[in-house]
Design a protein around this motif. Structure first.
Motif, PDB file in Angstrom:
ATOM      1  N   GLU A  60       0.833  -1.187   0.000  1.00  0.00           N
ATOM      2  CA  GLU A  60       0.000   0.000   0.000  1.00  0.00           C
ATOM      3  C   GLU A  60       0.877   1.249   0.000  1.00  0.00           C
ATOM      4  O   GLU A  60       1.758   1.393   0.841  1.00  0.00           O
ATOM      5  N   LEU A  61       0.638   2.125  -0.976  1.00  0.00           N
ATOM      6  CA  LEU A  61       1.347   3.402  -1.024  1.00  0.00           C
ATOM      7  C   LEU A  61       0.347   4.518  -0.798  1.00  0.00           C
ATOM      8  O   LEU A  61      -0.698   4.541  -1.456  1.00  0.00           O
ATOM      9  N   LYS A  62       0.658   5.413   0.141  1.00  0.00           N
ATOM     10  CA  LYS A  62      -0.269   6.501   0.451  1.00  0.00           C
ATOM     11  C   LYS A  62       0.410   7.841   0.224  1.00  0.00           C
ATOM     12  O   LYS A  62       1.379   8.157   0.897  1.00  0.00           O
ATOM     13  N   ASN A  63      -0.150   8.624  -0.682  1.00  0.00           N
ATOM     14  CA  ASN A  63       0.328   9.984  -0.956  1.00  0.00           C
ATOM     15  C   ASN A  63       1.846  10.081  -1.056  1.00  0.00           C
ATOM     16  O   ASN A  63       2.474  10.933  -0.450  1.00  0.00           O
ATOM     17  N   VAL A  64       2.432   9.174  -1.820  1.00  0.00           N
ATOM     18  CA  VAL A  64       3.892   9.120  -1.872  1.00  0.00           C
ATOM     19  C   VAL A  64       4.449  10.082  -2.915  1.00  0.00           C
ATOM     20  O   VAL A  64       3.970  10.134  -4.049  1.00  0.00           O
ATOM     21  N   ASN A  65       5.421  10.875  -2.490  1.00  0.00           N
ATOM     22  CA  ASN A  65       6.165  11.742  -3.405  1.00  0.00           C
ATOM     23  C   ASN A  65       7.639  11.369  -3.348  1.00  0.00           C
ATOM     24  O   ASN A  65       8.158  11.076  -2.275  1.00  0.00           O
ATOM     25  N   VAL A  66       8.273  11.381  -4.517  1.00  0.00           N
ATOM     26  CA  VAL A  66       9.719  11.156  -4.541  1.00  0.00           C
ATOM     27  C   VAL A  66      10.366  12.264  -5.361  1.00  0.00           C
ATOM     28  O   VAL A  66       9.984  12.517  -6.501  1.00  0.00           O
ATOM     29  N   TYR A  67      11.322  12.924  -4.748  1.00  0.00           N
ATOM     30  CA  TYR A  67      12.075  13.968  -5.453  1.00  0.00           C
ATOM     31  C   TYR A  67      13.541  13.568  -5.511  1.00  0.00           C
ATOM     32  O   TYR A  67      14.091  13.085  -4.528  1.00  0.00           O
ATOM     33  N   TYR A  68      14.168  13.764  -6.682  1.00  0.00           N
ATOM     34  CA  TYR A  68      15.619  13.667  -6.768  1.00  0.00           C
ATOM     35  C   TYR A  68      16.119  15.106  -6.802  1.00  0.00           C
ATOM     36  O   TYR A  68      15.884  15.816  -7.784  1.00  0.00           O
ATOM     37  N   ASP A  69      16.809  15.526  -5.754  1.00  0.00           N
ATOM     38  CA  ASP A  69      17.132  16.936  -5.605  1.00  0.00           C
ATOM     39  C   ASP A  69      15.833  17.722  -5.722  1.00  0.00           C
ATOM     40  O   ASP A  69      14.966  17.571  -4.878  1.00  0.00           O
ATOM     41  N   LYS A  70      15.679  18.515  -6.805  1.00  0.00           N
ATOM     42  CA  LYS A  70      14.425  19.252  -6.920  1.00  0.00           C
ATOM     43  C   LYS A  70      13.509  18.672  -7.999  1.00  0.00           C
ATOM     44  O   LYS A  70      12.409  19.159  -8.213  1.00  0.00           O
ATOM     45  N   VAL A  71      14.011  17.637  -8.681  1.00  0.00           N
ATOM     46  CA  VAL A  71      13.219  17.044  -9.753  1.00  0.00           C
ATOM     47  C   VAL A  71      12.223  16.058  -9.168  1.00  0.00           C
ATOM     48  O   VAL A  71      12.583  15.165  -8.394  1.00  0.00           O
TER      49      VAL A  71
END
Lengths: 281, 222
Positions: free
Chosen positions: B5-16
């Motif tokens: 289960e993934l909930k509201n997941v954000n992934v940033y590389y540096d600012k990307v």
């Protein structure tokens, strides 16, 4: 010459160090070849020159200084590479030159008559001291133990680091250990072939072995045998003709590699024509 | 209870931003196909599930009792490495804690032998990895992931660079495996996949639900 080996201590040391050198060369050289770390190893070797200079300056055993510098250099290159995303290529170049520059500076600052550095740069297997030999034995034991006792993990790590990581294996530790082992290996080899020639002895035996076998363990073992052969033969030739031992060993190794390539070609051709005959029957 | 289960997941590389507000639920024995363009975050999503990267924000819940088997892209590693097929698959039997003088047990070898038989690659056991065709290599990598005895299988582009017949073979294998394991597959090869998977999702930074292929969809979106 065989008589001389029993008579002279320095020749016994030379023979033993040739064997000790080929053991680590075969094992770590294979890892270096598969991981494409040849230039990295060259960089580590050259950085250790700074430590050797420091050894003279501080009046401690120069090779211990070299060992410290080699270990620090290898770990720093990896760490900086990870933290800053600077190409390891660039870092290797920097460490390479800075190490040499520091070595020269330390030597210049050392009071008294400047020591002869050629035996460190180009190796002189005939001048390996008892202390040097003892250090080589210790480093050999460490390298052998670490690689042999964790062999299955090394194999997994070298082949597919990502998958090993997913399995939960702490590949980061393996990676750092690998770089320390490379540094130790370089130090073992300095007295035998010298800083400048180290990479040849690390690459030629495994490259030759890989022409004939395709198994990590077998490549390592055959590399050890080939390295031993090149080193001992080089020692005999250089002793008989009174020429530089490091250069002789490297040139013999290179000749060995090209001969092996020719032999492989002959075998392949023979195999092809045998197959050809079969199909024509 | 979901396996993943993934909930509201954000992934940033540096600012990307690589993944934006991902909500995903995968239940037991589901076959989920994720498609999307290159650079759309497919590999990032897999790495997130594998725990190789941490989310910048949001929650990743994985059922604790689940072992994940991972099938990487075949282009990810050195194919000229001197290793034979059996040794590659045995890798899956390695324990995560390092043991001095580790040796694979007879049981390990037997288990791996059975897996190879199931996938029809037993005769490849002594071949070098470099000598395998794309389809054969893919099966070897699936076998290695199965050697972990996973409850969930993650595959990254399993049909890239292989011929149509091998593609069908691989999907037939996956279909059989799906009876016991949950499968998440990432690809840009939509053609063949759609007739095998339960659910399809489209990933391009955000995750879009495309609907259930056979059963009720369980991919929820914001």
């Amino acid at each position: 010459m065989i008589k001389a080996v029993f008579q002279y201590n320095f020749l016994q040391n030379a023979f033993l160090s040739a064997i000790l050198a080929s053991i680590v060369c075969g094992i770590i050289g294979t890892i270096i070849m598969e991981r494409r770390l040849v230039m990295m190893s060259g960089g580590i070797a050259h950085t250790s020159f700074g430590g050797i200079g420091m050894g003279y300056f501080l009046n401690i055993e120069p090779i211990i200084g070299g060992l410290i510098f080699a270990v620090i250099a290898s770990l720093s290159i990896v760490l900086i590479n990870k933290k800053t995303r600077t190409d390891s290529d660039v870092l290797i170049g920097m460490f390479w030159a800075v190490g040499m520059a520091m070595g020269i500076l330390f030597i210049a600052l050392t009071p008294g008559y400047p020591p002869d550095m050629t035996s460190y740069l180009f190796g002189d297997i005939l001048t390996v001291s008892m202390a040097g030999l003892k250090l080589m034995v210790i480093l050999d034991i460490i390298i052998l133990f670490v690689v042999v006792s964790l062999f299955d993990y090394w194999k997994a790590f070298l082949f597919d680091e990502e998958f090993a990581n997913v399995l939960g294996i702490k590949t980061m530790y393996l990676e750092y250990t690998m770089f320390v082992l490379i540094a130790l290996t370089v130090v073992v080899l300095i007295k035998v072939v010298g800083i400048i020639l180290v990479i040849a002895l690390l690459t030629i035996p495994p490259a030759t072995a890989k022409l004939f076998v395709y198994d990590l363990k077998k490549i390592m073992i055959i590399s050890i045998v080939l390295g031993g052969l090149f080193c001992l033969l080089g020692l005999v030739v250089s002793y008989q003709f009174n020429i530089a031992s490091g250069a002789t060993i490297i040139l013999l190794s290179a000749m060995g590699y090209f001969m092996a390539m020719a032999i492989k070609k002959v075998i392949n051709n023979a195999g092809l024509s045998a197959k050809g005959n079969k199909t024509s029957c | 209870m979901y396996d993943l289960e993934l909930k509201n997941v954000n992934v940033y590389y540096d600012k990307v931003c690589a993944l934006k507000n991902i909500n995903l639920q995968v239940k037991k024995s589901e076959f989920l196909g994720i498609i999307g363009p290159n650079g759309g975050g497919k590999t990032t999503l897999l790495k997130l599930i594998l725990g190789m990267i941490k989310p910048s924000s949001g929650i990743v819940n994985i059922n604790e009792n689940i072992t994940i088997g991972y099938v990487p892209q075949t282009s990810n590693f050195n194919k000229h490495f001197p290793i034979k097929v059996l040794d590659v698959i045995l890798m899956g039997r390695l324990d995560k804690s390092l043991k001095l003088f580790h040796k694979y047990t007879k049981e390990d070898v037997e288990k791996v032998g059975k897996i190879m038989e199931r996938l029809g690659i037993l005769e490849l056991r002594d071949r070098q990895v470099g000598e395998l065709s794309g389809g054969q290599l893919q099966k070897v990598l699936i076998a290695r992931a199965l050697a972990v005895e996973p409850k969930m299988l993650l595959l990254d582009e399993p049909t890239a660079n292989i011929d149509v017949q091998s593609k069908t073979e691989i999907f037939e294998i996956l279909k059989k495996l799906n009876e016991q394991v949950t499968i998440i597959l990432v690809t840009h090869d939509i053609g063949i996949m759609s007739s095998y998977v339960d659910t399809i999702a489209f990933l391009n930074q955000k995750l879009y639900y495309h609907g259930a292929a056979k059963t009720d969809g369980v991919v929820n979106l914001d």
